[in-house]
Design a protein around this motif. Structure first.
Motif, short mmCIF file in Angstrom:
data_model
loop_
_atom_site.label_atom_id
_atom_site.label_comp_id
_atom_site.label_asym_id
_atom_site.label_seq_id
_atom_site.Cartn_x
_atom_site.Cartn_y
_atom_site.Cartn_z
N TYR A 50 0.14 -3.21 -13.56
CA TYR A 50 0.46 -3.47 -12.16
C TYR A 50 1.48 -2.45 -11.66
O TYR A 50 1.31 -1.84 -10.60
CB TYR A 50 1.00 -4.89 -11.96
N ASP A 53 0.19 1.02 -11.05
CA ASP A 53 -0.67 1.14 -9.87
C ASP A 53 0.00 0.79 -8.55
O ASP A 53 -0.42 1.28 -7.50
CB ASP A 53 -1.90 0.24 -10.02
N HIS A 54 1.04 -0.06 -8.57
CA HIS A 54 1.55 -0.63 -7.33
C HIS A 54 3.04 -0.46 -7.05
O HIS A 54 3.50 -0.92 -6.01
CB HIS A 54 1.27 -2.14 -7.28
N THR A 55 3.78 0.09 -7.96
CA THR A 55 5.23 0.10 -7.75
C THR A 55 5.60 0.75 -6.43
O THR A 55 5.05 1.78 -6.05
CB THR A 55 5.98 0.74 -8.93
N SER A 56 6.52 0.13 -5.71
CA SER A 56 6.94 0.63 -4.40
C SER A 56 8.33 1.25 -4.45
O SER A 56 8.83 1.71 -3.44
CB SER A 56 6.92 -0.51 -3.37
N HIS A 74 10.90 -5.14 -9.84
CA HIS A 74 9.56 -4.89 -10.38
C HIS A 74 8.88 -6.19 -10.78
O HIS A 74 7.71 -6.44 -10.45
CB HIS A 74 9.63 -3.97 -11.61
N GLU A 77 7.96 -8.33 -7.76
CA GLU A 77 6.77 -7.80 -7.09
C GLU A 77 5.50 -8.21 -7.84
O GLU A 77 4.51 -8.62 -7.24
CB GLU A 77 6.83 -6.29 -6.96
N TRP A 81 2.55 -10.75 -6.52
CA TRP A 81 1.15 -10.33 -6.54
C TRP A 81 0.29 -11.32 -7.34
O TRP A 81 -0.82 -11.66 -6.92
CB TRP A 81 1.05 -8.93 -7.15
N THR A 85 -2.95 -13.36 -5.95
CA THR A 85 -4.28 -12.97 -6.43
C THR A 85 -4.85 -13.85 -7.53
O THR A 85 -6.01 -13.69 -7.89
CB THR A 85 -4.26 -11.51 -6.94
#
Length: 105
Positions: A50, A53-56, A74, A77, A81, A85
Motif C-alpha cells: 500500500y 503505491d499510495h504514500t502521500s 503511514h 493512511e 484505506w 475498501t
C-alpha cells in the motif's frame, strides 16, 4: 496450513523482505500457529505494498523503503484505506496484526 513466505514477500524491497523473514523466525520461535504468523506477515506485506503505491508523504517510495521509516501517519493512511475498501472485520484484523509488529497508530 503451510505458509509460503517467499510468495508472501515476493515483490517487496529486499529490506522489507528481510525484515518480514526475520519477524517470521521470531514468531516461529515464540511458537505462534502458522495461521497467526500468516495473518501478521500478510498485514505487514500489505502495508508495504500500500505504502509503495499510495504514500502521500514527501519522498514517496523512498519514505517507506524500510520498515523503520514507517510513521504513524503511514499506518493511519493504510488503516483508513482498509476501512474504505474492505470489510470492517478485515480492517480490524489488519489493525490487530500491525499492533503485534509495533505499528499501532
Amino acid at each position: 496450513m503451510k505458509m509460503d513466505l517467499a510468495k508472501l514477500v515476493a515483490g517487496l524491497s529486499p529490506t522489507w523482505a528481510a525484515f518480514l523473514t526475520d519477524w517470521d523466525r521470531s514468531l516461529r520461535s515464540g511458537n505462534y500457529p502458522p495461521t497467526t504468523r500468516y495473518n501478521y506477515l500478510l498485514a505487514a506485506a500489505q502495508l508495504c505494498r500500500y505504502l509503495t503505491d499510495h504514500t502521500s508523504q514527501p519522498g514517496g517510495r523512498e519514505a517507506v523503503a524500510t520498515p523503520t521509516a514507517v510513521t504513524r501517519r503511514h499506518v493511519e493512511e493504510f488503516q483508513a484505506w482498509m476501512v474504505q475498501t474492505r470489510s470492517a472485520s478485515t480492517a480490524l484484523n489488519k489493525h490487530k496484526s500491525l499492533q503485534q509488529l509495533g505499528l499501532d497508530p
